[in-house]
Design an enzyme around this catalytic site. Sequence first.
Site, short mmCIF file in Angstrom:
data_model
loop_
_atom_site.label_atom_id
_atom_site.label_comp_id
_atom_site.label_asym_id
_atom_site.label_seq_id
_atom_site.Cartn_x
_atom_site.Cartn_y
_atom_site.Cartn_z
N GLY A 8 36.31 8.53 -1.51
CA GLY A 8 36.48 8.57 -2.66
C GLY A 8 34.69 7.85 -3.25
O GLY A 8 35.30 7.33 -4.14
N GLY A 11 32.84 8.86 -6.56
CA GLY A 11 34.21 8.93 -7.91
C GLY A 11 33.85 7.47 -8.59
O GLY A 11 32.64 7.11 -8.79
N GLN A 12 34.64 7.86 -9.73
CA GLN A 12 34.41 6.95 -11.15
C GLN A 12 34.51 5.16 -10.79
O GLN A 12 32.86 5.08 -10.86
CB GLN A 12 36.02 6.76 -12.02
CG GLN A 12 35.08 6.65 -13.19
CD GLN A 12 36.95 5.83 -13.87
OE1 GLN A 12 37.92 5.71 -13.05
NE2 GLN A 12 36.60 5.66 -14.93
N ASP A 53 37.34 15.32 3.81
CA ASP A 53 38.34 14.77 3.26
C ASP A 53 39.66 13.85 3.90
O ASP A 53 39.88 13.88 5.04
CB ASP A 53 38.91 15.89 3.53
CG ASP A 53 40.18 16.63 2.53
OD1 ASP A 53 40.92 16.24 2.01
OD2 ASP A 53 40.77 18.08 1.98
N TYR A 142 50.95 10.89 -11.16
CA TYR A 142 49.95 9.91 -10.75
C TYR A 142 50.73 8.82 -10.61
O TYR A 142 50.08 8.17 -9.85
CB TYR A 142 48.10 10.42 -11.77
CG TYR A 142 48.06 9.28 -11.75
CD1 TYR A 142 46.35 9.30 -10.37
CD2 TYR A 142 47.07 8.39 -12.60
CE1 TYR A 142 45.70 8.26 -10.58
CE2 TYR A 142 46.39 7.07 -12.55
CZ TYR A 142 45.63 7.36 -11.44
OH TYR A 142 44.19 6.12 -11.62
N LYS A 146 51.06 6.85 -7.83
CA LYS A 146 51.03 5.03 -7.48
C LYS A 146 51.66 3.72 -7.26
O LYS A 146 51.79 3.24 -5.99
CB LYS A 146 50.16 4.49 -8.72
CG LYS A 146 48.49 5.43 -9.18
CD LYS A 146 47.24 4.48 -7.70
CE LYS A 146 46.98 5.16 -8.02
NZ LYS A 146 45.02 5.33 -7.27
N1 SER Z 1 42.28 5.91 -15.71
C1 SER Z 1 43.28 6.43 -14.82
C2 SER Z 1 43.65 7.64 -15.83
O1 SER Z 1 43.40 7.74 -17.55
C3 SER Z 1 44.70 5.71 -14.87
O2 SER Z 1 44.86 4.71 -13.73
O3 SER Z 1 44.06 8.58 -15.26
#
Ligand code: SER
Length: 314
Positions: A8, A11-12, A53, A142, A146
Amino acid sequence: MKKILVTGATGQIGLELTIALRNKYGAENVLAAGHKRPALTELTQSGPYYRLDVRDASALHQIVETHNVDTIFHLASLLSAVAEQNPQQAWDVNINGLINVLETSRTHQCALFFPSSIAAFGPKTPPLDTPQDTIQRPTTIYGITKVSGELLCNYYHHRFGVDARGLRYPGLISSKTLPGGGTTDYAVDIFYAAIKAQHYECFLRADTQLDMMYMPDAIDAAIHLMSADSKQLTHRNAFNVTAMSFTPHQLATEIQKHIPQFTIAYNVDPLRQAIADSWPRHMNDSAAKAEWGWQAQFDLPAMVEDMLEKITLK
Ligand code: SER
């Protein structure tokens, strides 16, 4: 940490973490992997980049084996709002991807970092001073991935000795990378709007209080946790960490100290508001402080000042 793989990596968190790891451990020792075709960016020009992937177990296995990887930072994941649009895909990427990484870590004796989130909590969790060990019944897909990820990481540690460690990150704010499809994204978007248009339309209510952290602290936390002496860790997956806790109204007020003409309006998105309302408002991160010395550097005023400076220079 001699040979590191970051999944990843586009990503952020991934982009900034990869660059920080390359500066610390040497560019050739930090392999970046992402599902996107590599563009010529800081990430691909500063060291090796592989297209991967994480659902492809044999491709992952091959990279780890070929390069003798000993540490994996596994960041590939769908964020909260986008996961809600496609729950099956969120489960597939977030959980099947993690299982592949755990299996590879087991067979190649890799240490593993897995980011959890405030999303691993739910509406029944105490929202203020949220304890390290408390009820976790998330209501988003999500969050379910987690909390399942935390449990899987602990399982692989106890059952197979995998050195898996993790953090429950709050909303993350970066001047370099835009988040993709999260609920806390407003706290990044607002800076671009403040500079370009002096106005922002916020998709969360004015009083929605959430934990947040500036990206330099988030990167430090991950590297610091992975460098900590394993014997010091009672908790592993995952530590509460926070740096500040604010509402959109409080963030706007802080921005107005620098841009007095800045205005904010609210146009609430029910999906993301419901997600935010199910998360804690302020976590207790004393276990991270006690077990591996966690300490944030940036509070709200320091973060706002730095964000405005960096984004204005772009
Ligand atoms: N920053 C994330 C989100 O907003 C939270 O883990 O999905």
